[in-house]
Design a protein around this motif. Structure first.
Motif, PDB file in Angstrom:
ATOM      1  N   MET A 157       0.843  -1.201   0.000  1.00 33.65           N
ATOM      2  CA  MET A 157       0.000   0.000   0.000  1.00 33.65           C
ATOM      3  C   MET A 157       0.875   1.247   0.000  1.00 33.65           C
ATOM      4  O   MET A 157       1.859   1.337   0.739  1.00 33.65           O
ATOM      5  N   TRP A 158       0.504   2.209  -0.838  1.00 33.20           N
ATOM      6  CA  TRP A 158       1.201   3.498  -0.914  1.00 33.20           C
ATOM      7  C   TRP A 158       0.247   4.571  -0.390  1.00 33.20           C
ATOM      8  O   TRP A 158      -0.789   4.828  -0.990  1.00 33.20           O
ATOM      9  N   ILE A 159       0.617   5.182   0.722  1.00 31.63           N
ATOM     10  CA  ILE A 159      -0.266   6.094   1.460  1.00 31.63           C
ATOM     11  C   ILE A 159       0.328   7.498   1.441  1.00 31.63           C
ATOM     12  O   ILE A 159       1.520   7.691   1.707  1.00 31.63           O
ATOM     13  N   TYR A 160      -0.518   8.477   1.135  1.00 32.26           N
ATOM     14  CA  TYR A 160      -0.075   9.881   1.028  1.00 32.26           C
ATOM     15  C   TYR A 160      -0.766  10.726   2.091  1.00 32.26           C
ATOM     16  O   TYR A 160      -1.971  10.582   2.324  1.00 32.26           O
ATOM     17  N   SER A 161      -0.014  11.597   2.715  1.00 35.24           N
ATOM     18  CA  SER A 161      -0.573  12.545   3.681  1.00 35.24           C
ATOM     19  C   SER A 161      -0.031  13.941   3.394  1.00 35.24           C
ATOM     20  O   SER A 161       1.095  14.090   2.897  1.00 35.24           O
ATOM     21  N   VAL A 193       4.695  10.418   3.301  1.00 37.42           N
ATOM     22  CA  VAL A 193       4.390   9.227   2.504  1.00 37.42           C
ATOM     23  C   VAL A 193       4.701   7.985   3.337  1.00 37.42           C
ATOM     24  O   VAL A 193       5.729   7.934   4.015  1.00 37.42           O
ATOM     25  N   ILE A 194       3.797   7.013   3.278  1.00 40.18           N
ATOM     26  CA  ILE A 194       4.000   5.737   3.970  1.00 40.18           C
ATOM     27  C   ILE A 194       3.834   4.616   2.953  1.00 40.18           C
ATOM     28  O   ILE A 194       2.911   4.640   2.144  1.00 40.18           O
ATOM     29  N   CYS A 195       4.727   3.654   2.993  1.00 39.11           N
ATOM     30  CA  CYS A 195       4.572   2.423   2.215  1.00 39.11           C
ATOM     31  C   CYS A 195       4.636   1.250   3.185  1.00 39.11           C
ATOM     32  O   CYS A 195       5.545   1.197   4.021  1.00 39.11           O
ATOM     33  N   VAL A 196       3.668   0.353   3.104  1.00 36.30           N
ATOM     34  CA  VAL A 196       3.718  -0.879   3.891  1.00 36.30           C
ATOM     35  C   VAL A 196       3.523  -2.062   2.951  1.00 36.30           C
ATOM     36  O   VAL A 196       2.740  -1.994   1.998  1.00 36.30           O
ATOM     37  N   GLU A 197       4.240  -3.130   3.222  1.00 39.65           N
ATOM     38  CA  GLU A 197       4.109  -4.348   2.418  1.00 39.65           C
ATOM     39  C   GLU A 197       4.157  -5.561   3.338  1.00 39.65           C
ATOM     40  O   GLU A 197       4.868  -5.580   4.336  1.00 39.65           O
ATOM     41  N   SER A 219      -4.681   9.563   2.367  1.00 38.71           N
ATOM     42  CA  SER A 219      -5.385   8.691   1.429  1.00 38.71           C
ATOM     43  C   SER A 219      -4.448   7.586   0.957  1.00 38.71           C
ATOM     44  O   SER A 219      -3.226   7.759   0.917  1.00 38.71           O
ATOM     45  N   CYS A 220      -5.028   6.441   0.635  1.00 36.94           N
ATOM     46  CA  CYS A 220      -4.270   5.344   0.037  1.00 36.94           C
ATOM     47  C   CYS A 220      -4.301   5.547  -1.474  1.00 36.94           C
ATOM     48  O   CYS A 220      -5.341   5.400  -2.117  1.00 36.94           O
TER      49      CYS A 220
END
Length: 291
Positions: A157-161, A193-197, A219-220
Motif C-alpha cells: 500500500m502506498w499512502i499519502y498525507s 508518505v507511507i509504504c507498507v508491504e 489517502s491510500c
C-alpha cells in the motif's frame, strides 16, 4: 547529560568492528562498502548532513546442520539509545515460524536496558533460539509435502498525507508496522508518505489503525498485489520498516512546515524498483537533475 548522535554513531562503529571480528569470512556480513566510511566522515566533520543509517545483514549458522538464518539489521542514528530494527529470516522457515521467531527476538530486545549495544546479543539469541522453529518448520514441510501448493499474495500500500510531523503519530506508525510484520518506510515532513508491504490482512489492519479515529488529509493512493507460490518475503522491496528523512529545501529546518527534497525521494524510490510510484503520489513525472 543528553547523549549526542556522534556518541551513538561511535558506539555503532565499535559494535560493527566487533561483529566483523566474529564473522571474518567473506559473505558472513553484508555491509555496503561506503556505509562505515560515510559515518566516519560525519564523525570527522559533524556539522554536515547525517550519514545514511547503518544497515547490514549477518549470516548465522544454527544447529549441527548449520542451517543459515540471516539477521537483518537497521540502526537508527540514536541507537543504542533507540532500539534497532532487527529481522531474522531463513529459507528453511515457514512464515508462521519466522513470525514467531521474530516476535521472540523483539521481546528479548525490548527487555534490555536503553543505551546497551545489543546486536551481538541478538546474534547469540538467534543462535540459541532458532533451532526449535527450524525443526517445527521441517515437520510442517514433511507433513504438507503431498498437499496442494498454496499461493500467497504480497500486498503493498502506498499512502499519502499532507504532512507527518508529530512524534506520537510517528511512534504509532512504527509500532503498528513492527507488530504486523510489515516492511516499507515512513517519509516524515511535508508531504508525508507511507509504504507498507506484507500480508493483505496485516496491511489492511495497519491502514485501519493509523486512520482511527480521524486523520485528515490522508489517502491510500495505490495498492499492489503480487501472487507467489513461495513466501511473500521473497517479494518484499524493503528489508525493514525505515524511518525516511531527507534534507529540506532552503532554511525551513527549524520550522514545522518544511518541504522534503522530493528529488532525493525519487532516487530512493528508483533504488527500490518503485520510480513509477512518484507520478501516482504527486501527479507529475519525477525527474532527477543532471549530475
Amino acid at each position: 547529560m543528553a547523549v549526542t548522535v556522534k556518541e551513538c554513531l561511535e558506539l555503532q562503529l565499535l559494535e560493527v568492528e566487533m561483529l566483523l571480528s566474529m564473522f571474518p569470512k567473506e559473505g558472513e556480513i553484508k555491509l555496503d562498502e561506503d556505509a562505515v566510511p560515510g559515518v566516519q566522515r560525519y564523525l570527522r566533520n559533524d556539522d554536515g548532513a547525517l550519514p545514511p543509517q547503518l544497515e547490514y545483514s549477518i549470516a548465522i549458522d544454527v544447529g549441527e546442520a548449520r542451517v543459515k538464518v540471516e539477521l537483518q539489521v537497521l540502526l537508527p542514528h540514536m541507537y543504542p539509545h533507540v532500539a534497532p530494527q532487527l529481522f531474522a529470516r531463513s529459507n528453511a522457515l515457514h512464515r508462521e515460524q519466522q513470525l514467531q521467531l521474530n516476535t521472540g527476538l523483539a521481546s528479548h530486545i525490548s527487555s534490555l536496558d536503553s543505551g546497551e549495544l545489543c546486536v551481538c546479543g541478538a546474534v547469540q539469541w538467534v543462535k540459541d533460539h532458532s533451532l526449535p522453529y527450524l525443526e517445527n518448520s521441517k515437520i510442517s514441510s514433511e507433513s504438507a509435502s503431498k498437499e496442494v501448493v498454496v499461493k500467497e499474495t504480497l500486498h503493498r500500500m502506498w499512502i499519502y498525507s499532507h504532512h507527518i510531523y508529530r512524534q506520537e503519530l510517528r511512534k504509532k506508525i512504527f509500532d503498528c508496522a513492527r507488530k504486523l510484520n510489515l516492511t516499507g518506510f515512513c517519509l516524515t515532513g511535508k508531504p508525508g508518505v507511507i509504504c507498507v508491504e506484507g500480508l493483505r490482512e496485516n496491511c489492511e489492519e495497519f491502514w485501519r489503525v493509523i486512520r482511527y479515529p480521524n486523520w485528515k488529509h490522508i489517502s491510500c493512493k495505490h495498492v499492489e498485489n503480487i501472487e507467489t507460490e513461495g513466501s511473500v518475503d521473497n517479494l518484499r522491496l524493503f528489508r525493514a520498516f525505515e524511518d525516511l528523512q531527507f534534507q529540506a529545501h532552503g532554511d525551513y529546518g527549524l520550522r514545522n512546515d518544511y518541504h522534503m527534497d522530493l528529488g532525493q525521494f525519487l532516487e530512493f524510490l528508483r533504488q527500490h524498483q518503485s520510480g513509477h510510484i512518484f507520478q501516482i503520489l504527486f501527479g507529475v513525472e519525477g525527474k532527477l537533475s543532471d549530475k
